[in-house]
Design a protein around this motif. Structure first.
Motif, short mmCIF file in Angstrom:
data_model
loop_
_atom_site.label_atom_id
_atom_site.label_comp_id
_atom_site.label_asym_id
_atom_site.label_seq_id
_atom_site.Cartn_x
_atom_site.Cartn_y
_atom_site.Cartn_z
N GLY A 33 0.79 -1.22 0.00
CA GLY A 33 0.00 0.00 0.00
C GLY A 33 0.81 1.26 0.00
N GLY A 34 2.11 1.14 0.23
CA GLY A 34 2.99 2.29 0.26
C GLY A 34 3.41 2.74 -1.12
N SER A 35 4.29 3.75 -1.13
CA SER A 35 4.73 4.36 -2.39
C SER A 35 6.24 4.52 -2.41
CB SER A 35 4.09 5.75 -2.56
OG SER A 35 2.69 5.69 -2.63
N LEU A 36 6.78 4.50 -3.61
CA LEU A 36 8.17 4.81 -3.86
C LEU A 36 8.26 5.55 -5.18
CD1 LEU A 36 10.06 1.50 -2.95
CD2 LEU A 36 10.26 3.69 -1.75
N LYS A 37 9.28 6.38 -5.32
CA LYS A 37 9.52 7.05 -6.59
C LYS A 37 10.96 6.77 -7.02
CE LYS A 37 9.05 11.46 -9.02
NZ LYS A 37 8.63 12.89 -8.89
N LEU A 38 11.08 6.12 -8.15
CA LEU A 38 12.38 5.80 -8.71
C LEU A 38 12.79 6.90 -9.70
CD1 LEU A 38 11.93 1.99 -9.52
CD2 LEU A 38 12.53 3.09 -7.35
N SER A 39 14.10 7.12 -9.75
CA SER A 39 14.65 8.08 -10.71
C SER A 39 15.73 7.40 -11.53
CB SER A 39 15.27 9.28 -9.97
OG SER A 39 14.32 9.96 -9.20
N CYS A 40 15.86 7.86 -12.76
CA CYS A 40 16.91 7.36 -13.64
C CYS A 40 17.49 8.55 -14.37
CB CYS A 40 16.36 6.34 -14.62
SG CYS A 40 17.53 5.86 -15.92
N THR A 41 18.75 8.83 -14.09
CA THR A 41 19.41 9.97 -14.73
C THR A 41 20.40 9.47 -15.77
OG1 THR A 41 19.17 11.32 -12.75
CG2 THR A 41 20.82 12.01 -14.35
N ALA A 42 20.30 10.04 -16.95
CA ALA A 42 21.12 9.62 -18.07
C ALA A 42 22.23 10.62 -18.35
CB ALA A 42 20.25 9.46 -19.32
N SER A 43 23.34 10.12 -18.80
CA SER A 43 24.44 10.98 -19.23
C SER A 43 25.17 10.32 -20.38
CB SER A 43 25.41 11.24 -18.08
OG SER A 43 25.99 10.04 -17.64
N GLY A 44 25.89 11.12 -21.14
CA GLY A 44 26.71 10.58 -22.21
C GLY A 44 26.02 10.48 -23.55
N TYR A 45 24.73 10.88 -23.61
CA TYR A 45 24.05 10.88 -24.90
C TYR A 45 22.89 11.87 -24.84
CZ TYR A 45 20.10 8.23 -22.99
OH TYR A 45 19.00 7.85 -22.27
N ILE A 46 22.32 12.11 -26.01
CA ILE A 46 21.20 13.05 -26.08
C ILE A 46 19.94 12.38 -25.55
CG2 ILE A 46 19.76 14.42 -27.62
CD1 ILE A 46 22.19 14.62 -29.48
N PHE A 47 19.37 12.96 -24.51
CA PHE A 47 18.23 12.37 -23.83
C PHE A 47 16.97 12.43 -24.68
CE2 PHE A 47 16.17 10.72 -20.18
CZ PHE A 47 14.97 11.37 -20.01
N SER A 48 16.83 13.46 -25.47
CA SER A 48 15.61 13.60 -26.26
C SER A 48 15.60 12.57 -27.38
CB SER A 48 15.51 15.00 -26.84
OG SER A 48 16.62 15.25 -27.69
N ASN A 49 14.43 12.34 -27.92
CA ASN A 49 14.24 11.40 -29.02
C ASN A 49 14.72 9.99 -28.67
OD1 ASN A 49 13.22 10.86 -31.60
ND2 ASN A 49 15.24 11.05 -32.54
N ARG A 50 14.30 9.54 -27.50
CA ARG A 50 14.63 8.21 -27.02
C ARG A 50 13.38 7.52 -26.51
NH1 ARG A 50 19.93 6.30 -28.02
NH2 ARG A 50 21.22 8.17 -28.22
N CYS A 51 13.47 6.21 -26.40
CA CYS A 51 12.48 5.45 -25.66
C CYS A 51 13.15 5.01 -24.36
CB CYS A 51 12.00 4.23 -26.44
SG CYS A 51 10.69 3.32 -25.59
N MET A 52 12.59 5.45 -23.25
CA MET A 52 13.09 5.05 -21.94
C MET A 52 12.14 3.99 -21.37
SD MET A 52 15.76 6.92 -21.62
CE MET A 52 16.16 6.64 -19.90
N GLY A 53 12.71 2.96 -20.82
CA GLY A 53 11.89 1.91 -20.26
C GLY A 53 12.27 1.59 -18.82
#
Length: 129
Positions: free
Chosen positions: A15-35
């Protein structure tokens, strides 16, 4: 060199909550599919949620619809996974992955794990009953 770094995992009660983060580096973040994918012990890796970084389209596996929300902040090259109403069966290692925008087409049926070229190291989510 591409790097994906996940954070935000932990242990919560059902019943609880968590928020995951994923930070990218080394490439252009736009125009991607993140999964976001997850893998429980003894089970295959499965897709949880996907997001097309340019248009913001989102995709979810049926079992998390209405409970999980994927979002992104292009200015921070970061994708998030807000997980609410967590269940014990959500317990797994959660991974962030990235590929070209075409990878998001798969989410209409089933994401293809092998398609993704870049992976983070994973963050563990444990949900107790």
């Amino acid at each position: 060199q591409v790097h994906l770094v996940e954070s935000g995992g932990g242990s919560v009660q059902a019943g609880g909550s968590l928020k995951l983060s994923c930070t990218a580096s080394g490439y252009i973040f736009s125009n991607r599919c993140m999964g976001w994918f997850r893998q429980a012990p003894g089970q295959e890796r499965e897709g949880v949620a996907g997001l097309a970084t340019t248009i913001g389209a989102t995709y979810y596996r049926d079992s998390v619809k209405g409970r999980f929300t994927v979002s992104r902040d292009n200015t921070k090259s970061t994708v998030y996974l807000q997980m609410d109403s967590l269940k014990p069966e959500d317990t797994a290692m959660y991974y962030c992955a990235a590929d070209g925008p075409w990878a998001c087409i798969d989410w209409a049926r089933q994401p293809v794990v092998s398609r993704y070229a870049y992976w983070g190291q994973g963050t563990l989510v444990t949900v107790s009953s």
